[in-house]
Write a protein that holds these residues in place. Structure first.
Motif, PDB file in Angstrom:
ATOM      1  N   HIS A  10       0.835  -1.193   0.000  1.00 50.86           N
ATOM      2  CA  HIS A  10       0.000   0.000   0.000  1.00 50.86           C
ATOM      3  C   HIS A  10       0.878   1.254   0.000  1.00 50.86           C
ATOM      4  O   HIS A  10       2.030   1.218   0.438  1.00 50.86           O
ATOM      5  N   LEU A  11       0.327   2.354  -0.481  1.00 52.71           N
ATOM      6  CA  LEU A  11       0.979   3.641  -0.275  1.00 52.71           C
ATOM      7  C   LEU A  11       0.686   4.075   1.156  1.00 52.71           C
ATOM      8  O   LEU A  11      -0.483   4.132   1.573  1.00 52.71           O
ATOM      9  N   THR A  12       1.723   4.352   1.908  1.00 51.17           N
ATOM     10  CA  THR A  12       1.567   4.776   3.298  1.00 51.17           C
ATOM     11  C   THR A  12       1.920   6.249   3.396  1.00 51.17           C
ATOM     12  O   THR A  12       3.021   6.657   3.030  1.00 51.17           O
ATOM     13  N   VAL A  13       0.987   7.042   3.872  1.00 50.68           N
ATOM     14  CA  VAL A  13       1.192   8.482   4.011  1.00 50.68           C
ATOM     15  C   VAL A  13       1.282   8.809   5.489  1.00 50.68           C
ATOM     16  O   VAL A  13       0.421   8.422   6.283  1.00 50.68           O
ATOM     17  N   LEU A  14       2.331   9.507   5.862  1.00 53.83           N
ATOM     18  CA  LEU A  14       2.506   9.934   7.239  1.00 53.83           C
ATOM     19  C   LEU A  14       2.458  11.459   7.264  1.00 53.83           C
ATOM     20  O   LEU A  14       3.362  12.126   6.764  1.00 53.83           O
ATOM     21  N   ASN A  15       1.366  11.994   7.788  1.00 49.34           N
ATOM     22  CA  ASN A  15       1.203  13.437   7.898  1.00 49.34           C
ATOM     23  C   ASN A  15       1.607  13.878   9.303  1.00 49.34           C
ATOM     24  O   ASN A  15       0.980  13.476  10.288  1.00 49.34           O
ATOM     25  N   LEU A  16       2.658  14.678   9.374  1.00 53.23           N
ATOM     26  CA  LEU A  16       3.207  15.125  10.647  1.00 53.23           C
ATOM     27  C   LEU A  16       2.964  16.614  10.819  1.00 53.23           C
ATOM     28  O   LEU A  16       3.349  17.415   9.956  1.00 53.23           O
ATOM     29  N   ALA A  59       0.421  13.059  14.468  1.00 51.84           N
ATOM     30  CA  ALA A  59       0.817  12.264  13.315  1.00 51.84           C
ATOM     31  C   ALA A  59      -0.404  11.493  12.848  1.00 51.84           C
ATOM     32  O   ALA A  59      -1.174  10.986  13.674  1.00 51.84           O
ATOM     33  N   ASN A  60      -0.580  11.417  11.551  1.00 47.64           N
ATOM     34  CA  ASN A  60      -1.656  10.613  10.983  1.00 47.64           C
ATOM     35  C   ASN A  60      -1.034   9.587  10.046  1.00 47.64           C
ATOM     36  O   ASN A  60      -0.413   9.950   9.044  1.00 47.64           O
ATOM     37  N   PHE A  61      -1.156   8.320  10.382  1.00 46.56           N
ATOM     38  CA  PHE A  61      -0.594   7.207   9.621  1.00 46.56           C
ATOM     39  C   PHE A  61      -1.712   6.683   8.731  1.00 46.56           C
ATOM     40  O   PHE A  61      -2.673   6.083   9.222  1.00 46.56           O
ATOM     41  N   ILE A  62      -1.596   6.920   7.418  1.00 48.90           N
ATOM     42  CA  ILE A  62      -2.708   6.688   6.498  1.00 48.90           C
ATOM     43  C   ILE A  62      -2.302   5.681   5.433  1.00 48.90           C
ATOM     44  O   ILE A  62      -1.205   5.757   4.876  1.00 48.90           O
ATOM     45  N   LEU A  96       3.847  16.309   4.751  1.00 49.86           N
ATOM     46  CA  LEU A  96       3.001  15.265   4.194  1.00 49.86           C
ATOM     47  C   LEU A  96       3.915  14.295   3.454  1.00 49.86           C
ATOM     48  O   LEU A  96       4.380  14.585   2.351  1.00 49.86           O
ATOM     49  N   LEU A  97       4.181  13.147   4.064  1.00 54.49           N
ATOM     50  CA  LEU A  97       5.216  12.239   3.593  1.00 54.49           C
ATOM     51  C   LEU A  97       4.593  10.984   2.977  1.00 54.49           C
ATOM     52  O   LEU A  97       3.847  10.265   3.634  1.00 54.49           O
ATOM     53  N   GLN A  98       4.937  10.710   1.720  1.00 53.95           N
ATOM     54  CA  GLN A  98       4.483   9.498   1.042  1.00 53.95           C
ATOM     55  C   GLN A  98       5.593   8.452   1.098  1.00 53.95           C
ATOM     56  O   GLN A  98       6.749   8.751   0.798  1.00 53.95           O
ATOM     57  N   ASN A  99       5.220   7.222   1.460  1.00 56.31           N
ATOM     58  CA  ASN A  99       6.216   6.189   1.743  1.00 56.31           C
ATOM     59  C   ASN A  99       5.753   4.818   1.284  1.00 56.31           C
ATOM     60  O   ASN A  99       4.566   4.595   1.019  1.00 56.31           O
ATOM     61  N   ARG A 168       5.627  16.747   0.774  1.00 57.27           N
ATOM     62  CA  ARG A 168       5.342  18.179   0.832  1.00 57.27           C
ATOM     63  C   ARG A 168       5.818  18.659   2.199  1.00 57.27           C
ATOM     64  O   ARG A 168       5.482  18.071   3.212  1.00 57.27           O
ATOM     65  N   GLY A 169       6.594  19.714   2.221  1.00 61.50           N
ATOM     66  CA  GLY A 169       7.078  20.255   3.481  1.00 61.50           C
ATOM     67  C   GLY A 169       8.382  19.664   3.949  1.00 61.50           C
ATOM     68  O   GLY A 169       8.823  19.944   5.074  1.00 61.50           O
ATOM     69  N   LEU A 170       9.038  18.863   3.116  1.00 63.25           N
ATOM     70  CA  LEU A 170      10.335  18.280   3.445  1.00 63.25           C
ATOM     71  C   LEU A 170      11.128  18.171   2.161  1.00 63.25           C
ATOM     72  O   LEU A 170      10.641  17.631   1.166  1.00 63.25           O
ATOM     73  N   GLN A 171      12.365  18.652   2.197  1.00 65.11           N
ATOM     74  CA  GLN A 171      13.208  18.644   1.014  1.00 65.11           C
ATOM     75  C   GLN A 171      14.106  17.410   0.978  1.00 65.11           C
ATOM     76  O   GLN A 171      14.710  17.049   1.985  1.00 65.11           O
TER      77      GLN A 171
END
Length: 232
Positions: A10-16, A59-62, A96-99, A168-171
């Protein structure tokens, strides 16, 4: 309840989200709870909301079916014109991190499924490591298989390593580690154990992580809400 597995792909999105007061953290949780409880987005599978412990934030683990489904959510009017502005008013940073999940570890061994939900009362540690692109695989190996000995630490429950895909929000490239412990005291004891008492494997993993990561940022959390698609 969400189950984290390497095999699921799955695509796991971690919104911090970070903020500067406990009151704003509570406002964040309230806003996130509204969104999660009403979620019916195409391709959305589950959300698990965490409240910051050591520092205010959430944190939202999606879990999403695909990146295409997530981009539909991001391009929607609700997300652009309500969700982001509301969070922008009460946060000091948004990432907003996609992992993808690349490693899991429990007391039963590597590549075992990990459950995240409020009723397990986990003390959760989330660390974001930035890294040069050429060193991302090395950092993943050091944080994952290189830390196999962590399973023997008192109070350890589970460990997940996620390869950063885009953000988004992290380089730049990144890797995320997500660990569960049975209490704050158990995690603090492990973290603060004098280096002369570390097992040899921990010394090697720590040296590899320090050599590969360009920066790290960490906070601890408690899970406060979980909801999966199809649940009321």
């Amino acid at each position: 309840m969400p189950t984290i597995s390497v095999q699921d792909k799955h695509l796991t999105v971690l919104n911090l989200f970070t903020t500067d007061t406990p009151g704003k953290q509570e406002s964040l949780i309230q806003e996130m709870t509204k969104i999660v409880n009403a979620a019916t987005y195409e391709g959305w599978m589950s959300s698990t909301v965490h409240a910051g412990v050591d520092s205010p934030g959430t944190a939202n683990f999606i879990q999403w079916r695909s990146g295409e489904d997530l981009e539909k959510r991001y391009s929607g009017e609700e997300f652009k014109h309500r969700t982001l502005p509301v969070f922008g008013e009460i946060t000091t940073s948004i990432r907003l991190l996609q992992n993808e999940v690349v490693h899991t570890l429990t007391a039963d061994g590597p590549d075992t499924d990990v459950v995240i939900c409020p009723n397990r009362d986990n003390h959760t540690v989330i660390t974001v490591h930035t890294v040069a692109a050429a060193d991302q695989d090395e950092l993943i190996d050091a944080l994952g298989p290189g830390q196999a000995g962590i399973a023997d630490a008192p109070g350890f429950r589970a460990h997940i390593v996620l390869r950063g895909l885009r953000a988004r929000g992290l380089q730049g490239p990144f890797v995320v580690s997500y660990s569960q412990w049975d209490s704050k005291q158990a995690y603090d004891a492990h973290r603060d154990l004098p280096q002369e008492q570390w097992p040899q494997g921990r010394h090697k993993a720590h040296a590899r992580i320090r050599a590969a990561a360009t920066a790290t940022d960490s906070n601890t959390y408690q899970v406060v809400l979980t909801r999966a698609a199809g649940e009321e």
